[in-house]
Write a protein that holds these residues in place. Structure first.
Motif, PDB file in Angstrom:
ATOM      1  N   PHE A 118       0.806  -1.217   0.000  1.00  0.00           N
ATOM      2  CA  PHE A 118       0.000   0.000   0.000  1.00  0.00           C
ATOM      3  C   PHE A 118       0.842   1.271   0.000  1.00  0.00           C
ATOM      4  N   ASN A 174       1.220  22.639  -7.047  1.00  0.00           N
ATOM      5  CA  ASN A 174       1.160  22.729  -5.582  1.00  0.00           C
ATOM      6  C   ASN A 174       2.287  21.887  -4.995  1.00  0.00           C
ATOM      7  N   ILE A 209       3.078   9.939   2.778  1.00  0.00           N
ATOM      8  CA  ILE A 209       2.109   8.835   2.788  1.00  0.00           C
ATOM      9  C   ILE A 209       2.864   7.530   2.564  1.00  0.00           C
ATOM     10  N   TRP A 245       0.888  10.259   8.715  1.00  0.00           N
ATOM     11  CA  TRP A 245       2.009  10.783   7.955  1.00  0.00           C
ATOM     12  C   TRP A 245       2.215  12.286   8.122  1.00  0.00           C
ATOM     13  N   LEU A 292      -0.700  23.196   8.138  1.00  0.00           N
ATOM     14  CA  LEU A 292      -1.926  22.479   7.793  1.00  0.00           C
ATOM     15  C   LEU A 292      -3.112  23.001   8.586  1.00  0.00           C
ATOM     16  N   GLY A 333      -8.462  -2.921   2.283  1.00  0.00           N
ATOM     17  CA  GLY A 333      -7.295  -2.175   2.753  1.00  0.00           C
ATOM     18  C   GLY A 333      -6.889  -1.107   1.750  1.00  0.00           C
ATOM     19  N   GLY A 334      -6.811  -1.505   0.480  1.00  0.00           N
ATOM     20  CA  GLY A 334      -6.436  -0.559  -0.570  1.00  0.00           C
ATOM     21  C   GLY A 334      -7.443   0.571  -0.687  1.00  0.00           C
ATOM     22  N   PHE A 360      -9.355   1.648   1.640  1.00  0.00           N
ATOM     23  CA  PHE A 360      -9.221   2.482   2.832  1.00  0.00           C
ATOM     24  C   PHE A 360      -8.068   3.475   2.676  1.00  0.00           C
ATOM     25  N   VAL A 361      -6.902   2.970   2.232  1.00  0.00           N
ATOM     26  CA  VAL A 361      -5.741   3.851   2.094  1.00  0.00           C
ATOM     27  C   VAL A 361      -6.001   4.914   1.033  1.00  0.00           C
ATOM     28  N   LEU A 379      -8.406   7.472   2.417  1.00  0.00           N
ATOM     29  CA  LEU A 379      -7.754   8.342   3.392  1.00  0.00           C
ATOM     30  C   LEU A 379      -6.932   9.421   2.679  1.00  0.00           C
ATOM     31  N   THR A 380      -6.215   8.997   1.637  1.00  0.00           N
ATOM     32  CA  THR A 380      -5.377   9.924   0.883  1.00  0.00           C
ATOM     33  C   THR A 380      -6.217  11.021   0.250  1.00  0.00           C
ATOM     34  N   ALA A 400      -7.781  13.310   2.888  1.00  0.00           N
ATOM     35  CA  ALA A 400      -6.831  14.264   3.456  1.00  0.00           C
ATOM     36  C   ALA A 400      -6.516  15.369   2.458  1.00  0.00           C
ATOM     37  N   PHE A 401      -6.309  14.989   1.204  1.00  0.00           N
ATOM     38  CA  PHE A 401      -6.004  16.009   0.193  1.00  0.00           C
ATOM     39  C   PHE A 401      -7.181  16.971   0.058  1.00  0.00           C
ATOM     40  N   ILE A 405      -7.350  19.089   3.594  1.00  0.00           N
ATOM     41  CA  ILE A 405      -6.297  19.995   4.068  1.00  0.00           C
ATOM     42  C   ILE A 405      -5.422  20.572   2.972  1.00  0.00           C
ATOM     43  N   VAL A 406      -5.507  20.083   1.736  1.00  0.00           N
ATOM     44  CA  VAL A 406      -4.712  20.705   0.681  1.00  0.00           C
ATOM     45  C   VAL A 406      -5.580  21.582  -0.207  1.00  0.00           C
TER      46      VAL A 406
END
Lengths: 619, 110
Positions: A202, A232, A242, A292, A301, B92-93, B95-96, B99-100, B103-104, B107-108
């Motif tokens: 992953f 960015n 990550i 992370w 952030l 699992g994949g 989920f990851v 999450l990515t 988060a982007f 917060i980005v």
């Protein structure tokens, strides 16, 4: 070894091998070599920082050495050395004859190897990468020359190798366990390898994407990370971490596994709290993906994001604490033997706890604003990585050396190595906590006199020389062992618990003449306690099917290596693009060959096995 | 192995296997019809201009998730035994990846 017709030269044998035990040796040699290179780079940095205003390594060269030290140690020393031990031990521990995909195993090694060689070619071709091992886009996009391009392409190639190896171990552990080897009977090293491989699966794709986008920016005129053109730069940092945070668990979980094996073995006790250990490993792997951004607290952030990631990070201390106490309780009341591996394991516990405590300090976001980018951070992660991973690698190397090479390492020299390395490690890094708290920034090539930093840096450099001496003694030990080492028994330490100690040292090509029946945790110990000499077989003796050796993994990787040079220079020279295409043709051509040529492998016949077993195991 | 891992010897329990296959087929057809229906609903949701984007986009995403589940569990046989590990790793994949992106997004890009 078993068939006279298949004699060939040693080099050709290793170039084409698909045997997990030989690939383990290749990983050990290549990873060891990169470990020495990375160590030399560390030593050069410490010499530069020995006294204020030193001019041994100036500005840009220091940046290159610093970048290459981090990159080499993480990607080309720690990871492959762990793969060396995994390859050597995991198939034996689960009672398998090989990994699930022997060809891919070899491919994984050669991709890692050529990636590492490619990266280190940068030293001779205009300068190494100089933007730190994280290679943040805001800095690396501005770096002149080709250093960063070497970093990007080299890591990309070796990253494929690591991903392939990780998937291979996952499939091996899921599908190839011996009869009776349920998940909750697997040795801890196998368990941690399993979880670390899942993390690889992953975590490496985000790295691949991050490196690819940065490569497109630098070599092909894209602007993903250039804010002036609408990109960015923060996204690179996220993508990197990550990957980067799970990466530290990819390293430290197998280290935990090694210590679990060593501590249980030399305490002559079953591992305390086995199921809670498994739970803790899985939980650490799971939480590892949600923390992370604690590497990016000072990016801005915002307080909410920082708070979430701070709390998530602190929760990891809980499963880690479970493991620490379980190791202590394993030793409690055990019949402890302080062999070299056990010395590393015992000293690992306080060393790693110190790294963990500073980790919780750093996890507190407001405090991190003070620690960030100082030597406090340097001290923290060296306590975790050296005190955890490198100690584990040294322990594992001493512990499984007889199983890999059939000869014991000298215990006296091993203990000298341990003392020198242990003292050197604490001398080097303990004082760096205080250097950091006094405000010494990391990644800066010099400091001014009379700011309270002089003595601390000198002490730190002296410590680095102790560690160097330790490693040199280890090398001498290896040479002595290979010339006049004591021949190792199957159960080399006399107290082996897991299946690898039931087969001869080194293990025969086919590992197990008969696949064993596993009747509980610590399967070999169980049989010994019932007064049996060997394992209970789960199948009759018969012909064993083996995979053929192949040179194609080497050629596939070589093609990517050639191609990387082409892409690197395609903006500068007209030969760049043709070379890049040539390399890809070699790679895909070899893959095509692999696909169309039917390879049925060969059989080792029953009588050959009986003969080999008479000479080997029982003798 | 010539036979599929999930299939049994065809000479044994023929009546039982027939019945099971018929059941399986029934489920496949039902899920196929449902999937076509869901697709039509999705088209309708996008085409009907009384719905705002704030409704229709999450709505068709929801339908997409339901469709993926139908695909995996009925068409690709993940509901059968022996698919626990693929399921763990797929989730699992997911989920990851989730999450990515989450988060982007928060917060980005927000």
């Amino acid at each position: 070894m078993s068939t006279a017709a298949r004699k060939k030269s040693l080099i050709w044998d290793y170039l084409t091998t698909v045997d997990h035990k030989k690939i383990a040796i290749l990983y050990l040699i290549a990873g060891g070599l990169f470990f020495l290179i990375g160590g030399l780079e560390a030593l050069l940095m410490r010499i530069q920082l020995m006294k204020p205003n030193n001019d041994f390594l100036n500005g840009d060269l220091f940046n290159q050495v610093m970048t290459m030290h981090g990159t080499t140690m993480i990607f080309f020393a720690a990871t492959p050395l762990l793969f060396a031990l995994m390859n050597a031990v995991v198939p034996l521990q689960i009672g398998a004859r090989d990994v699930a995909f022997p060809f891919l195993n070899a491919l994984g090694f050669w991709l890692f190897f050529f990636g590492g060689v490619f990266l280190n070619c940068s030293w001779f071709l205009g300068g190494a990468p100089d933007a730190g091992w994280t290679s943040y886009a805001s800095l690396s996009l501005e770096s002149p020359g080709h250093g960063i391009d070497f970093y990007l392409l080299g890591l990309q190639i070796s990253g494929f190798g690591t991903l392939i190896s990780g998937i291979n171990f996952l499939v091996t552990i899921v599908t190839m366990r011996a009869p009776g080897m349920t998940f909750m009977r697997m040795p801890m090293f196998t368990w941690t390898t399993f979880v670390a491989s899942a993390l690889i699966l992953f975590a490496f794709p985000p790295l691949t994407v991050g490196l690819l986008l940065l490569m497109l920016d630098r070599l092909f005129g894209a602007n993903f990370f250039d804010p002036a053109l609408g990109g960015n730069t923060i996204i690179y940092e996220h993508l990197f971490w990550i990957f980067g945070h799970p990466e530290v668990y990819i390293l430290v979980l197998p280290a935990f596994g090694i210590f679990s094996e060593v501590i249980a073995t030399f305490s002559r006790k079953r591992l305390f709290g086995y199921s809670s250990m498994v739970f803790a490993v899985v939980l650490i792997g799971f939480l590892g993906f949600m923390v992370w951004a604690h590497h990016m607290f000072t990016v801005g952030l915002g307080p909410v994001a920082n708070a979430i990631f701070a709390v998530a990070t602190m929760t990891i201390a809980v499963p880690t604490g479970i493991k620490i106490f379980n190791w202590l309780f394993t030793m409690w009341g055990g019949n402890i033997r302080f062999t070299t591996p056990m010395l590393y394991a015992v000293s690992f516990i306080p060393s790693f706890v110190m790294g963990g405590v500073t980790g919780v300090m750093l996890a507190s976001a407001p405090a991190d604003y003070q620690y960030h980018d100082t030597y406090f951070v340097v001290a923290h992660f060296h306590y975790v990585i050296v005190g955890g991973v490198v100690f584990a690698l040294l322990a594992g190397t001493h512990y499984w050396w007889p199983k890999m090479f059939g000869k014991m390492l000298n215990e006296a020299l091993g203990k000298i190595t341990f003392v020198l390395f242990f003292v050197g490690f604490h001398l080097t890094f303990f004082i760096q906590h205080f250097l950091g708290l006094m405000g010494m920034p990391r990644r800066v090539f010099t400091f001014l006199p009379n700011q309270g930093l002089d003595t601390g840096n000198l002490v730190s450099t002296i410590g680095a020389f102790f560690m160097t001496a330790g490693v040199i003694i280890l090398l001498i030990n290896v040479v002595i062992s290979s010339i006049s080492g004591k021949k190792a028994e199957a159960d080399a330490w006399g107290v082996g618990r897991t299946l690898e100690w039931a087969v001869s040292s080194p293990a025969p090509e086919y590992n197990f003449a008969q696949i064993p029946l596993v009747r509980g945790l610590d399967a070999y110990w169980l049989e010994k306690m019932e007064g049996k000499k060997g394992l209970t077989p789960a199948e009759p003796l018969g012909d064993i099917h083996m995979p053929n050796p192949s040179v194609l993994p080497f050629v596939i990787s070589l093609g990517l290596f050639v191609s990387a040079f082409g892409f690197l220079y395609h903006n500068d020279y007209s030969w760049g693009l043709p070379v890049a295409i040539l390399g890809l043709v070699i790679t895909f051509g070899s893959m095509f060959l692999r696909s169309i040529i039917d390879d049925y492998g060969f059989h080792i016949h029953k009588d050959e096995i009986i003969e080999a077993e008479k000479k080997g195991v029982k003798a | 192995m010539a036979q599929h891992a999930n299939s049994e010897n065809p000479n044994v329990n023929l009546a039982y296997r027939r019945k099971k296959n018929a059941e399986e087929m029934k489920r496949q057809v039902i899920s196929f019809v449902l999937m076509i229906l869901l697709t039509l609903i999705a088209f309708f949701a996008v085409g009907y201009d009384k719905f705002s984007h704030w409704f229709s986009i999450p709505f068709i995403l929801l339908l997409a998730i339901v469709q993926v589940m139908f695909q995996l569990y009925y068409f690709m046989h993940m509901s059968h035994k022996g698919h626990e590990f693929p399921a763990i790793f797929m989730y699992g994949g997911v989920f990851v990846a989730f999450l990515t992106v989450w988060a982007f997004a928060t917060i980005v890009w927000w």
